[in-house]
Enzyme design. Structure first.
Site, short mmCIF file in Angstrom:
data_model
loop_
_atom_site.label_atom_id
_atom_site.label_comp_id
_atom_site.label_asym_id
_atom_site.label_seq_id
_atom_site.Cartn_x
_atom_site.Cartn_y
_atom_site.Cartn_z
N GLN A 1 64.30 35.66 -5.83
CA GLN A 1 63.12 35.67 -4.97
C GLN A 1 62.39 34.32 -4.98
O GLN A 1 61.85 33.89 -3.97
CB GLN A 1 62.18 36.78 -5.42
CG GLN A 1 61.25 37.21 -4.31
CD GLN A 1 60.42 38.40 -4.71
OE1 GLN A 1 59.92 38.48 -5.84
NE2 GLN A 1 60.25 39.33 -3.78
N GLN B 1 64.66 20.43 -5.18
CA GLN B 1 64.44 21.43 -6.23
C GLN B 1 65.49 22.54 -6.15
O GLN B 1 66.05 22.95 -7.17
CB GLN B 1 63.02 22.01 -6.09
CG GLN B 1 62.51 22.69 -7.32
CD GLN B 1 62.36 21.73 -8.48
OE1 GLN B 1 62.22 20.53 -8.30
NE2 GLN B 1 62.46 22.25 -9.70
N LEU C 1 53.61 -5.64 14.79
CA LEU C 1 52.17 -5.64 14.59
C LEU C 1 51.85 -6.02 13.14
O LEU C 1 51.06 -6.92 12.88
CB LEU C 1 51.62 -4.24 14.93
CG LEU C 1 50.12 -4.02 14.83
CD1 LEU C 1 49.35 -4.96 15.74
CD2 LEU C 1 49.75 -2.57 15.19
N THR C 2 52.51 -5.35 12.19
CA THR C 2 52.16 -5.50 10.78
C THR C 2 52.41 -6.92 10.25
O THR C 2 53.39 -7.56 10.60
CB THR C 2 52.98 -4.49 9.93
OG1 THR C 2 52.74 -3.18 10.45
CG2 THR C 2 52.59 -4.54 8.47
N PHE D 1 58.81 -3.88 17.76
CA PHE D 1 57.35 -3.87 17.92
C PHE D 1 56.77 -4.52 16.67
O PHE D 1 56.95 -4.00 15.57
CB PHE D 1 56.93 -2.40 18.05
CG PHE D 1 55.46 -2.11 18.09
CD1 PHE D 1 54.78 -2.06 19.30
CD2 PHE D 1 54.76 -1.82 16.91
CE1 PHE D 1 53.42 -1.74 19.34
CE2 PHE D 1 53.40 -1.50 16.96
CZ PHE D 1 52.74 -1.47 18.18
N GLU E 1 53.85 3.69 11.53
CA GLU E 1 53.08 4.04 12.72
C GLU E 1 51.75 4.70 12.34
O GLU E 1 51.27 5.62 13.00
CB GLU E 1 53.90 4.87 13.71
CG GLU E 1 55.12 4.09 14.19
CD GLU E 1 55.64 4.42 15.57
OE1 GLU E 1 54.95 5.12 16.32
OE2 GLU E 1 56.74 3.94 15.90
N GLU F 1 46.58 8.65 5.97
CA GLU F 1 45.13 8.45 5.90
C GLU F 1 44.60 7.92 7.24
O GLU F 1 43.50 8.30 7.66
CB GLU F 1 44.78 7.49 4.76
CG GLU F 1 45.10 8.03 3.36
CD GLU F 1 46.59 8.14 3.05
OE1 GLU F 1 47.38 7.33 3.58
OE2 GLU F 1 46.98 9.06 2.31
N ASP G 1 50.04 5.87 20.11
CA ASP G 1 49.75 7.28 20.43
C ASP G 1 51.03 7.98 20.87
O ASP G 1 51.28 9.14 20.53
CB ASP G 1 48.72 7.37 21.57
CG ASP G 1 47.29 7.23 21.04
OD1 ASP G 1 47.08 7.33 19.82
OD2 ASP G 1 46.37 7.01 21.88
C1 LIG Z 1 60.48 1.24 7.07
C2 LIG Z 1 59.27 0.69 7.71
C3 LIG Z 1 59.30 0.33 9.04
C4 LIG Z 1 58.18 -0.21 9.67
N1 LIG Z 1 58.26 -0.60 10.97
C5 LIG Z 1 57.23 -1.26 11.54
C6 LIG Z 1 57.34 -1.82 12.83
O1 LIG Z 1 58.36 -1.67 13.51
N2 LIG Z 1 56.32 -2.53 13.34
C7 LIG Z 1 55.17 -2.72 12.63
O2 LIG Z 1 54.27 -3.38 13.14
N3 LIG Z 1 55.01 -2.19 11.40
C8 LIG Z 1 56.02 -1.48 10.83
N4 LIG Z 1 55.90 -0.97 9.56
C9 LIG Z 1 54.67 -1.19 8.83
C10 LIG Z 1 53.80 0.06 8.68
O3 LIG Z 1 53.28 0.45 9.91
C11 LIG Z 1 52.73 -0.27 7.65
O4 LIG Z 1 53.36 -0.31 6.40
C12 LIG Z 1 51.61 0.75 7.66
O5 LIG Z 1 50.85 0.65 8.82
C13 LIG Z 1 50.69 0.60 6.44
O6 LIG Z 1 50.31 -0.72 6.24
P1 LIG Z 1 50.45 -1.40 4.80
O7 LIG Z 1 51.83 -1.20 4.37
O8 LIG Z 1 49.94 -2.77 4.87
O9 LIG Z 1 49.52 -0.53 3.87
P2 LIG Z 1 47.95 -0.70 3.64
O10 LIG Z 1 47.24 -0.75 4.93
O11 LIG Z 1 47.72 -1.79 2.66
O12 LIG Z 1 47.62 0.68 2.97
C14 LIG Z 1 47.74 0.96 1.56
C15 LIG Z 1 47.12 2.31 1.30
O13 LIG Z 1 45.73 2.28 1.60
C16 LIG Z 1 45.40 3.28 2.53
N5 LIG Z 1 44.32 2.82 3.39
C17 LIG Z 1 44.22 1.62 4.03
N6 LIG Z 1 43.10 1.58 4.75
C18 LIG Z 1 42.45 2.75 4.55
C19 LIG Z 1 41.25 3.31 5.05
N7 LIG Z 1 40.45 2.65 5.89
N8 LIG Z 1 40.91 4.54 4.65
C20 LIG Z 1 41.71 5.23 3.80
N9 LIG Z 1 42.86 4.76 3.31
C21 LIG Z 1 43.23 3.53 3.70
C22 LIG Z 1 46.67 3.53 3.28
O14 LIG Z 1 46.66 4.80 3.91
C23 LIG Z 1 47.69 3.42 2.17
O15 LIG Z 1 47.74 4.62 1.47
C24 LIG Z 1 56.98 -0.37 8.94
C25 LIG Z 1 56.95 0.00 7.59
C26 LIG Z 1 58.06 0.52 6.97
C27 LIG Z 1 57.99 0.89 5.55
#
Ligand SMILES: Cc1cc2nc3c(=O)[nH]c(=O)nc-3n(C[C@H](O)[C@H](O)[C@H](O)COP(=O)(O)OP(=O)(O)OC[C@H]3O[C@@H](n4cnc5c(N)ncnc54)[C@H](O)[C@@H]3O)c2cc1C
Ligand SMILES: Cc1cc2nc3c(=O)[nH]c(=O)nc-3n(C[C@H](O)[C@H](O)[C@H](O)COP(=O)(O)OP(=O)(O)OC[C@H]3O[C@@H](n4cnc5c(N)ncnc54)[C@H](O)[C@@H]3O)c2cc1C
Lengths: 383, 261
Positions: free
Chosen positions: A279, A336, A125-126, A123, A363, A367, A240
């Site tokens: 404990q 720990q 998307l990113t 999948f 996924e 946040e 979802d």
């Molecule tokens: C091992 C792994 C497997 C993955 N597999 C897939 C996959 O199969 N397909 C796919 O499409 N993607 C995949 N991803 C990507 C993953 O879904 C994204 O890393 C994730 O959605 C976050 O995007 P980003 O890394 O660009 O972080 P960013 O969006 O840049 O976020 C950085 C920080 O900012 C915060 N942030 C961003 N926007 C807001 C907001 N509006 N309000 C508050 N906080 C915010 C985030 O919560 C995070 O803490 C994978 C990632 C990893 C690490």
């Protein structure tokens, strides 16, 4: 309200547990260290229907209920979170949207080989500039006759290194990404399709997470999933459902961390007593057990709501948020309890600690789940 | 060919607890599984079913919760599942167990083959198979690895003390299947189908026309008088000195303990 699993659900769980113990327990550490995708196990999982758990019978799927599906993901992840991820992503964000939004021709063409595990799904998307903000994708699919010319730079693709059938999100309208947001079925090997470098990740290392690059890739229009402009809806529907699977993965990791900690606490002697007699340790174990159980209930509740065709966004985001935090917290407490040994690769707890962390990220980050949950809460009317 | 497979529910290996008063195993739905040795018998039955169009009937004697193992059998290809259950069967020893199984099988009727596991992981007597064959007055072979039908005979292969024995046995016969034979997991589809298509029949004492004096405690000629847990103590002994001295002292220690012959 009845919290007992049916005989059938217990049987499914027993089978998955037994399978994971027999086929994955002995190699989980090694494939994590080597970052190796265990084909030999995948070949055995296919005939047992692990790759078509909820797909229609017609296409070789098992049509499991979502509770059973979660039990399987939990049991696999309890032993090997990386394989739990492979199976969860394949089933929930590839096979499921294809089953739901695919045309009869698309289903007949792509589902049987996915459901049998002969082909692995991914999948995509990113992108580098589109993570949490999925609408910011820059990938394009430009219409040309009966094809799209696709240019895409996808990163962090779970199963990327081994996937044959990929759902790729791109816009057919670069000037209005939202209007043009579309989902395309892409096969590995199409000219212009390239698997990029594998990510050198902190956890779930046996999963070949990679980037996928499409350069002027010609994709027939018959591979459009749903209609043009429906891509965002499809992605959100997939997520979802996907989030329930990730929640189940997190529960599995949390349970593994608890199991390992209980065992260690009974064995480790300090001050002439097993540390389990302290404990302070008991209180940690009690909190860990309570959190894991609460995460499991929230996850199975979301699964139940899905089986009842209820409104899923809020419940699945809650389950994922809580289960992911629980896995991280419980694995950290587990380290720990293990003291210095918990920080060493000699014990599996450090792997659980690394594997747990990413459930708070993919996924949808914690946040993003909070945003989804708050939106659902705020739109509810007053009683 | 009509195949009957006898299976037993056991307490999972790592969860064995003994009731201090009754000296029997503490069973619950959560700690019970199918006797792992019976999976080899079930798989053998499934294999034969594919080769010679056959029907498989799975039988277990036990309390209501043992139903769960019959579902395992149905997922592994059994066509019919029968639970022999009656409060009067409780606390049967192996002889009484074999009698109940025998009476149940008589009620099932015509059969060509009965398959059992080699032994069980909880009581582990390996007696029920042979005793059941005696009860039904049919030949039996234990520890069978390979099994073929040859007209009115079965051709079986078993391992014994460094030899492979090939035996011809006339049908109907009973075999206990070696854990060296193959086994497999039922698929998710097979589990779903088992539940969609089948149900479990339950027979009590009257249904199988059993003699109440031959079942349960009354029909048992053996009973557990006492259970003494074995505690194993481990000591760690560091042998000092240079490698030569260490080897020497290790040798004499092992020799003293009669561990070298
Ligand atoms: C091992 C792994 C497997 C993955 N597999 C897939 C996959 O199969 N397909 C796919 O499409 N993607 C995949 N991803 C990507 C993953 O879904 C994204 O890393 C994730 O959605 C976050 O995007 P980003 O890394 O660009 O972080 P960013 O969006 O840049 O976020 C950085 C920080 O900012 C915060 N942030 C961003 N926007 C807001 C907001 N509006 N309000 C508050 N906080 C915010 C985030 O919560 C995070 O803490 C994978 C990632 C990893 C690490
Ligand atoms: C001296 C003695 C006293 C005992 N007293 C008690 C008691 O008081 N209370 C109590 O609960 N248990 C008691 N048991 C245990 C009970 O007799 C056994 O569990 C039962 O008879 C099966 O024996 P086993 O597990 O050794 O089977 P084995 O003979 O090792 O099993 C071989 C095969 O026989 C078949 N088989 C065995 N049992 C069954 C079954 N129930 N249904 C269908 N197939 C079966 C299976 O195919 C199995 O793989 C006692 C056992 C002994 C030896």
């Amino acid at each position: 309200m009845d919290f007992t699993l049916s005989i059938q659900q217990k049987q499914v769980r027993r089978m998955a547990r037994q399978f994971a113990k027999t086929e994955l327990a002995d190699i989980a550490k090694e494939i994590d260290e080597e970052g190796r995708f265990p084909w030999e196990v995948v070949e055995k999982m296919g005939p047992l229907n692990f790759f078509g758990m909820q797909a229609p019978r017609k296409y070789g799927g098992a049509e499991l209920d979502t509770i059973s599906y979660c039990l399987v993901i939990e049991e696999i992840s309890r032993v090997c979170a990386a394989m739990g991820l492979t199976v969860a992503v394949h089933n929930s964000v590839v096979v499921y949207p294809l089953s739901r939004f695919g045309s009869d021709e698309q289903k007949a063409k792509f589902l049987p080989s996915l459901a049998s595990g002969e082909k692995i799904g991914a999948f995509c998307l990113t992108e580098p500039n589109a993570g949490s903000d999925a609408m910011a994708i820059e990938s394009t699919a430009i219409s040309e006759g009966d094809s799209y010319i696709v240019n895409a730079n996808k990163i962090f693709v779970t199963n990327g290194g081994v996937a044959d059938t990929l759902i790729i999100f791109a816009s057919v309208n670069p000037r209005d990404v939202k209007k043009g947001f579309s989902a395309l079925l892409v096969e590995r090997g199409t000219p212009g399709f390239e698997i990029g470098l594998l990510e050198n990740n902190c956890g779930v290392r046996a999963n070949p997470v990679s980037s996928i690059v499409l350069t002027d890739c010609r994709i027939p229009k018959t591979n459009l999933l749903g209609r043009e402009g429906e891509g965002f809806k499809i992605a959100m529907a997939a997520l979802d459902t996907g989030r329930i699977g990730i929640a189940a993965q997190a529960v599995g990791i949390g349970q593994a961390a608890l199991d390992a900690s209980l065992k260690y606490a009974k064995e480790r002697i300090q001050f002439r007593l097993p540390i389990a007699r302290q404990q302070a340790i008991q209180m940690m174990l009690a909190d860990m057990g309570t959190m894991v159980e609460a995460a499991r209930l929230l996850t199975l509740q979301a699964a139940h709501i899905r089986d009842q065709q209820g409104d899923l966004s809020g419940p699945s985001a809650m389950a994922k948020l809580f289960a992911a935090r629980t896995a991280s917290k419980v694995a950290s407490m587990g380290v720990q309890i293990h003291g210095g040994y918990g920080y060493s690769k000699d014990y599996p707890i450090e792997r659980y600690f690394r594997d747990a962390r990413v459930t708070e990220i993919y996924e949808g980050t914690n946040e993003i789940q909070q945003i989804v949950i708050a939106r659902e809460l705020l739109k509810r009317g007053e009683d | 060919m009509n195949i009957i497979v006898c299976i037993k529910q056991v307490v999972a290996g790592d969860q064995v607890k003994i009731d201090p008063l009754t000296h029997t195993l503490v069973r619950s739905a959560e700690n019970s599984v199918i006797n792992p040795f019976d999976l080899f018998a079930l798989n053998m039955a499934g294999h034969l079913k594919k080769l010679y169009s056959s029907s498989i009937t799975a039988v277990t004697m036990g309390p209501k919760i043992s139903e769960e193992v019959l579902w395992e059998a149905l997922a592994m290809g059994a066509d019919r599942a029968i639970l022999l259950s009656d409060p009067r069967f409780a606390t049967s020893d192996t002889l009484a167990t074999s009698y109940v199984l025998g009476m149940g099988i008589r009620k099932i009727g015509q059969f060509d083959l009965i398959l059992c596991g080699m032994r069980t992981t909880d009581s582990d007597t390996a007696q029920v198979g042979p005793q059941l064959a005696e009860e039904l007055d049919i030949p039996h072979v234990t520890n069978v690895e390979k099994l073929e039908r040859k007209k009115n005979l079965f051709l079986v292969e078993r391992l014994s003390d460094g030899y492979r024995e090939i035996l011809e046995v006339s049908a109907p016969a009973l075999f206990t299947i070696s854990p060296k034979a193959a086994t497999r997991f039922p698929s998710l589809i097979e589990i779903q189908d088992a539940h969609a298509r089948h149900s479990i029949e339950s027979w009590g004492l009257e249904e199988i026309e059993a003699d109440p004096t031959k079942v349960g405690r009354a029909g048992s000629h053996t009973w557990v008088e006492e259970l003494i847990p074995i505690t194993r103590e481990k000591f760690c002994d560091f042998i000092q000195g240079d490698p030569k001295q260490q080897a020497k002292s290790l040798f004499s220690k092992l020799f003293e303990k009669n561990l070298l012959s």
